[in-house]
Design an enzyme around this catalytic site. Structure first.
Site, PDB file in Angstrom:
ATOM      1  N   ARG A 262       0.820  -1.211   0.000  1.00 37.53           N
ATOM      2  CA  ARG A 262       0.000   0.000   0.000  1.00 37.53           C
ATOM      3  C   ARG A 262       0.857   1.265   0.000  1.00 37.53           C
ATOM      4  O   ARG A 262       0.462   2.283  -0.578  1.00 37.53           O
ATOM      5  CB  ARG A 262      -0.951  -0.012   1.195  1.00 37.53           C
ATOM      6  CG  ARG A 262      -2.126  -0.943   0.929  1.00 37.53           C
ATOM      7  CD  ARG A 262      -3.083  -1.019   2.076  1.00 37.53           C
ATOM      8  NE  ARG A 262      -4.311  -1.667   1.639  1.00 37.53           N
ATOM      9  CZ  ARG A 262      -5.196  -2.221   2.462  1.00 37.53           C
ATOM     10  NH1 ARG A 262      -4.985  -2.199   3.766  1.00 37.53           N
ATOM     11  NH2 ARG A 262      -6.281  -2.777   1.977  1.00 37.53           N
TER      12      ARG A 262
ATOM     13  N   LYS B 296     -14.796 -15.452   6.140  1.00 34.60           N
ATOM     14  CA  LYS B 296     -16.204 -15.464   6.551  1.00 34.60           C
ATOM     15  C   LYS B 296     -17.183 -15.363   5.394  1.00 34.60           C
ATOM     16  O   LYS B 296     -17.097 -14.451   4.581  1.00 34.60           O
ATOM     17  CB  LYS B 296     -16.464 -14.273   7.460  1.00 34.60           C
ATOM     18  CG  LYS B 296     -15.909 -14.443   8.855  1.00 34.60           C
ATOM     19  CD  LYS B 296     -16.189 -13.182   9.610  1.00 34.60           C
ATOM     20  CE  LYS B 296     -16.382 -13.404  11.090  1.00 34.60           C
ATOM     21  NZ  LYS B 296     -16.662 -12.121  11.748  1.00 34.60           N
TER      22      LYS B 296
ATOM     23  N   GLY C 108      -7.414  -7.128   0.754  1.00 34.53           N
ATOM     24  CA  GLY C 108      -6.106  -6.884   1.342  1.00 34.53           C
ATOM     25  C   GLY C 108      -5.289  -8.155   1.488  1.00 34.53           C
ATOM     26  O   GLY C 108      -4.111  -8.192   1.130  1.00 34.53           O
TER      27      GLY C 108
ATOM     28  N   GLY D  83     -12.639  -3.997   0.865  1.00 35.39           N
ATOM     29  CA  GLY D  83     -14.020  -3.658   1.209  1.00 35.39           C
ATOM     30  C   GLY D  83     -14.652  -2.731   0.189  1.00 35.39           C
ATOM     31  O   GLY D  83     -15.802  -2.911  -0.212  1.00 35.39           O
TER      32      GLY D  83
HETATM   33  P1  ADP Z   1      -9.364 -10.486   1.781  1.00 35.11           P
HETATM   34  O1  ADP Z   1      -8.648  -9.580   2.739  1.00 35.11           O
HETATM   35  O2  ADP Z   1      -8.525 -10.833   0.591  1.00 35.11           O
HETATM   36  O3  ADP Z   1     -10.732  -9.983   1.420  1.00 35.11           O
HETATM   37  P2  ADP Z   1     -10.363 -12.127   3.917  1.00 35.11           P
HETATM   38  O4  ADP Z   1     -10.013 -11.046   4.879  1.00 35.11           O
HETATM   39  O5  ADP Z   1     -11.792 -12.386   3.655  1.00 35.11           O
HETATM   40  O6  ADP Z   1      -9.598 -11.883   2.532  1.00 35.11           O
HETATM   41  O7  ADP Z   1      -9.771 -13.513   4.429  1.00 35.11           O
HETATM   42  C1  ADP Z   1      -8.409 -13.712   4.631  1.00 35.11           C
HETATM   43  C2  ADP Z   1      -8.142 -14.742   5.677  1.00 35.11           C
HETATM   44  O8  ADP Z   1      -8.894 -15.927   5.458  1.00 35.11           O
HETATM   45  C3  ADP Z   1      -6.697 -15.155   5.689  1.00 35.11           C
HETATM   46  O9  ADP Z   1      -6.078 -14.654   6.853  1.00 35.11           O
HETATM   47  C4  ADP Z   1      -6.738 -16.676   5.682  1.00 35.11           C
HETATM   48  O10 ADP Z   1      -5.844 -17.283   6.601  1.00 35.11           O
HETATM   49  C5  ADP Z   1      -8.169 -16.967   6.078  1.00 35.11           C
HETATM   50  N1  ADP Z   1      -8.603 -18.280   5.624  1.00 35.11           N
HETATM   51  C6  ADP Z   1      -8.545 -18.787   4.372  1.00 35.11           C
HETATM   52  N2  ADP Z   1      -8.963 -20.065   4.358  1.00 35.11           N
HETATM   53  C7  ADP Z   1      -9.289 -20.387   5.628  1.00 35.11           C
HETATM   54  C8  ADP Z   1      -9.767 -21.581   6.252  1.00 35.11           C
HETATM   55  N3  ADP Z   1     -10.006 -22.678   5.544  1.00 35.11           N
HETATM   56  N4  ADP Z   1      -9.984 -21.545   7.593  1.00 35.11           N
HETATM   57  C9  ADP Z   1      -9.746 -20.421   8.294  1.00 35.11           C
HETATM   58  N5  ADP Z   1      -9.291 -19.263   7.763  1.00 35.11           N
HETATM   59  C10 ADP Z   1      -9.060 -19.257   6.443  1.00 35.11           C
HETATM   60 MG    MG Z   2      -8.889  -9.283   4.850  1.00 33.35          MG
END
Ligand code: ADP
Ligand code: MG
Length: 395
Positions: free
Chosen positions: A37, A202, A352, A376
């Site tokens: 960033r 989530k 992110g 987001g």
């Molecule tokens: P982004 O920031 O790209 O939108 P998120 O914040 O939604 O992504 O999710 C990122 C997190 O999801 C990572 O820290 C990763 O470790 C976690 N994650 C991915 N797969 C799993 C899983 N099977 N169980 C628990 N956490 C997970």
């Molecule tokens: Mg994230």
């Protein structure tokens, strides 16, 4: 919408320009673990400084509770920004107080100052427009023009993002402009097939975007922690995997409505602990053991998702396919990311953690058409929501 180029054409030499940047980097103590960033903010800040502006950068870091907290200080960011810019960056020790005023007053033409974490002031994120407005007045007193370049925060109605833009001549920075153009390409007339890879932790965070994307796309490849709620909705046992039980019904409804579009993992990597030292097995999605948790998609799934991605015309990827931060669970994310790199599709990475995964796993950043700095914000745009920080620039 007036842009940075318009401002540069007006002439900025000797003028104070407030730049809202997104410098919310991941830290380990006071070490920046991914400076993506900061790097992304360089073109706008550098162009203004090169043109002789006195650049005042405003940014947040983490989620302090409206008061100064040493661990959320922008000090490491100021140091890194200075290194990358090749000019010193003066860090104020408050947001709009005596130190901020003195730091800005001390800027020479072409100089760069960084205000302390804007979230140290509770008015920054206040729901009360008058409180935010009072802070925005103080920001406005520090500058003659405002450049909105923090795409990661344009979905927030906050003092340094939204309110200040009503008080100073406001311009879209290069980053915000580029992001909005890419997102428009994803919403209007995307080239088919349009494939979305969605992971992350989530389902509840992403359900809105899933629902609004489903009618518009050809396939959604589901991975990450959220796939287990979908697998549970199909009636499978998911052991101790991440599960949002209250979302199962919604997932069932989406699966019934779009059976061909929602693609779920065929196999997963399970572990007996959330740890790089855990015992692991790769099993079919139907065979997740009691007491074990799924932490990545398996190789059959990577191959299947890869084949779909290979034929795509447009790809949007948000959310890691597994816990990529731990080496035993990084292969799913690596494989899907590599398939996107290898495809000829117009490809956008939003989120992110997804963007950090690209860099931490050593994938070529130029293998993607665009890596968004705002997870987001890009999701809210794709959901069809208005982004206040962009709308105010268009007003
Ligand atoms: P982004 O920031 O790209 O939108 P998120 O914040 O939604 O992504 O999710 C990122 C997190 O999801 C990572 O820290 C990763 O470790 C976690 N994650 C991915 N797969 C799993 C899983 N099977 N169980 C628990 N956490 C997970
Ligand atoms: Mg994230």
């Amino acid at each position: 919408m007036k842009t940075l180029d318009d401002l540069l054409a007006e002439g900025v030499s000797g003028r104070r320009v407030l730049v809202r940047a997104d410098l919310n980097v991941p830290l380990d103590g006071d070490k920046i673990t991914d400076d993506g960033r900061v790097r992304a903010s360089l073109p706008t800040i550098g162009a203004l400084a090169d043109a002789g502006a006195r650049v005042v950068v405003a940014a947040h870091l983490g989620r302090p509770k409206g008061a100064p907290e040493a661990k959320y200080s922008l000090a490491p960011v100021a140091a890194r920004l200075g290194e990358l810019l090749g000019r010193p960056v003066a860090l104020a020790d408050d947001v709009v107080g005596a130190s901020a005023r003195a730091t800005v007053a001390g800027l020479a033409d072409g100089g760069v100052a960084l205000l302390e974490n804007v979230r140290f002031d509770p008015r920054e994120t206040s729901k009360d427009a008058a409180e935010r407005g009072a802070l925005a007045d103080e920001y406005a007193a520090l500058a003659d023009a405002f450049v909105s370049d923090g795409f990661g925060v344009v979905h927030r109605k906050q003092a340094s993002v939204y309110d200040v833009a009503t008080r100073l001549p406001a311009y879209a920075g290069g980053l915000v402009l580029a992001e909005v153009e890419v997102l428009k390409r994803l919403t209007d007339g995307a080239e088919r097939p349009y494939v979305v890879a969605l992971g992350g932790s989530k389902v509840s965070d992403k359900l809105a975007v899933i629902s609004s994307l489903l009618p518009k796309v050809d396939a959604i490849l589901v991975g990450g922690g959220m796939c287990f709620t979908f697998l549970a909705a199909e009636g499978l046992g998911v052991g101790d995997s991440l599960l949002e039980a209250e979302m199962i019904d919604t997932c069932k409804r989406l699966l019934a409505e779009y059976p061909e579009k929602i693609v779920l993992p065929a196999d997963v990597v399970i572990a007996d602990a959330f740890s790089a030292e855990a015992n692991t097995h790769t099993v079919l999605a139907a065979n997740i053991r009691e007491g074990w948790k799924g932490l990545d998609i398996g190789p059959i799934t990577v191959e299947r998702y890869g084949a779909i991605l290979a034929g795509a015309g447009t790809v949007f990827w948000n959310g890691p396919m597994g816990v990529f931060e731990l080496a035993p669970f990084a292969e799913g994310t690596r494989g899907v990311a590599q398939a996107i790199v290898d495809s000829a599709a117009f490809s956008v990475v939003g989120g992110g953690d997804s963007a950090a995964a690209v860099r931490l796993l050593g994938l070529p950043e130029d293998g993607f058409s665009h890596i968004s700095t705002g997870g987001g914000a890009s999701l809210e745009y794709l959901e069809g929501k208005e982004l206040p920080g962009v709308a105010i620039l268009e007003a």
